[in-house]
Design an enzyme around this catalytic site. Sequence first.
Site, PDB file in Angstrom:
ATOM      1  CB  CYS A 436      -3.521  -2.892   2.228  1.00 48.73           C
ATOM      2  SG  CYS A 436      -2.879  -4.273   1.309  1.00 48.73           S
ATOM      3  CD  GLU A 438      -3.480   1.179   0.016  1.00 44.90           C
ATOM      4  OE1 GLU A 438      -3.844   0.373   0.912  1.00 44.90           O
ATOM      5  OE2 GLU A 438      -3.334   0.861  -1.168  1.00 44.90           O
TER       6      GLU A 438
END
Length: 844
Positions: A436, A438
């Site tokens: 997502c 990171e």
Amino acid sequence: MLAKGFSKPTDRVERLRSMIVNAVPCIEAERAVLITESYKATEGLPMIMRRAKALENILNNLTVTIRDDELVVGTLTKAVRSCQLFPENSYKWVMDEFDTIETRMADPFKISEEDKATLREVLPYWEDKTISDLASSYMSEKTQECIANGIFTVGNYFFGGVGHIIIDYDKAIRRGYKAIIQDAVEALKSFDCNDPEFIQKTQFCKAVITVLSAAINFAKRYSDKAKEMAAVETNPTRKAELLQIAANCENVPANGATNFYEACQSFIITQMILQVESSGHSESPGRFDQYMYPYLEKDLANGSITKDFAQELLDCVFVKLNDLNKVRDQISAQAFAGFQVFQNIGAGGQTEDGMDATNELSYMMMETVAHLRLSAPSFSIRVWQGTPDEFLYRACELARLGYGLPAMYNDEVIIPALTNRGISLHDARGYGLIGCVEPSVPGKEQGWHDAAFVNVAKILEITIHNGKVGDLQIGPKTGEVDTFKTLEDFMEAFQKQIEYFVYYVAEADNCVDYAHMERGELPFLSSFVADCISDAKGICAGGAKYNFTGPQAFGVADSGDSVYAIKKHIFDNKDITFAELKEAMDANFGYPVDSDTAPCSASAETDIEKDLYDQICKILGKEGISFSKQSTAAAAPAICSNNEKYERIRAMMDATECFGNDIDEVDMIARRCAQIYCYEVEKYRNPRGGQFQAGIYPVSANVLFGKDVGALPDGRLAKKPLADGCSPRAGKDVKGPTAAAASVAKLDHEVASNGTLYNQKFLPSAVAGDQGLMNFAAVIRSYFDKKGMHVQFNVVDKETLLDAQAHPENYKDLVVRVAGYSAMFTELAKEVQDDIINRTEQHF
């Protein structure tokens, strides 16, 4: 004119795109059969060799499929956009869902009766042998209790393989697998037989040699298949294409790529093997424009490739990433809704020596996203002070097409955040994005990102109930509400609850970490991560240069708004007592808690609650774990005699100033709530010798796990969705996009080094034309100047989404941004669709 528009894809690419859009995802049994067959035959071997032999058996026998029109090849399934199973991770949920998986709410899959029969035969072998079984056996009863009561979940690695990593793609593509085999051979020669770790090191290197040799053979099987197809192909153009595919697969990935076409083919084969080894979430390609551009630059310069053909190849590569799929249990599928594999691919940013990294391929990647109009891969750009305006304008032009891409990340925050964790400046500048949101160092880090979902809003609710969930004393006793004389008294209690539960988050994550270390080592993936081969240690054993564990929080805005509402009305204005507020919350402000609004933890009686209850019991290997009755459900009658009183309280709390409107007093409280969590997380260490680091992002778990949370002091009703990521609560950011972004920027993003997520939604009219494009870019620059970490956009109007809900057949390829990923809108569960529809529509 700033807007340049986007070209049209080739007919081939349109056909390949249609193949993905029209595919019906299926579960296939082939890999499960092959790995079970191998494990039965290798029961006397060390686990690392069993893992290697299993992958070897899969790569040597998995059906080789070349689809029509493909220019780059490599797939894991016979059917398009389908998936294999990974019973070594977990399997019981598969058998339990055979009859419901095709009709479930989120991410349904077809499975043939033949494959069901096959799986019923092979899956029972894995009884008590899975990674999930071992992880569960390590967990204390208290940890299991926390999971069962919706405080946190570790489902990502609990049920599935290790992922959330960017390997060294440059090494794989440029050097080739034979060179890496030679590295392992040289390492074997260097080992001292008197070293106590000699045996382990030897076994690891032999495992690397085994899997890389099998991977070379896997590509050779594609070469043979292409030759076989070419021999009977009557179309001379397609025959030539197949022969070129055969030649490419003969050379790569065994050897280093010599041109852009070979580099594309080597990349896809590598990506497919990473996925078939573990089915890990988010095996992300990272900085694709950096490691692939040298091949393109050389080919364009010497005239061996045209720009148009290079673009078509690039489009074909992105199509292949959409062909990958992953099946999850029904509860996890709701948290990760949208058939996503979370492959984050990036462009832009700066080089490792601090210069602008934008190149021609960076722009071509945007063209590809516009061509495909698909939900995968997750396309991201890095932005810094040296980012050319042209690049940012082009990204905004792409974003306003309405696909939710690209996501945008701020180098000026992320690089310091990473160096603060002990990563060198050189490596930090080279970060890529995973899953997502990171950040991670390509080829050097095992970040164990997305390690847990921690429901901060639930912990706030537990604080108000003195450590209880219903009648169950699940947290410490930190005081009844009528004992809090000041806001600081309450915040001290909240912090103690956070401290208490984060301890069990760390325990749970480390139990899962140990289980993968013992049963789930990944010799293929480890081959492309420093310093695994030189140290002869796999990534699950701590072989990476950098090791982290990243559990993420959600419910931050809900917590901040709730605490501010408590401050204003209970301690400042004194227009309500804490006891009165708690009474109203326990009664859900007078609203009935029906099957759509009751917290999951209230009982195990509704279908979805019973599913969750049964699922957790099976996962934990426990029977009879009971959900205690939560006070919000237990105290709420169907018709409440105090409705008028409770509605007055709710209206007052709901009208309180909220996070998302650039109000310092409110925003600083949200910042503090997030910091309490982040600072507590970083106290812990993992079995691989690394540190825990916090993130703030939910995937789509803010909807699913909102069901575990009763009514909150901010006026939110029980079981309603929580705010997504760092975003303000839906509909509460009412002062425009710059005010909303300013609030989000005030959170301490640098301490949340595992990533933060901010969604904005624009009306298409707000960003139309050149002025709209400039306004769009200005919001991003302003947000990043104020030290926001990440932002992504939906550019779509509410009416379109409502019509897509009502007439899904007309919107089969409508792509929206969900959380840290995009998905086909019509494939999402209605409750996730509703969450997206309800987000604030910003305009200037």
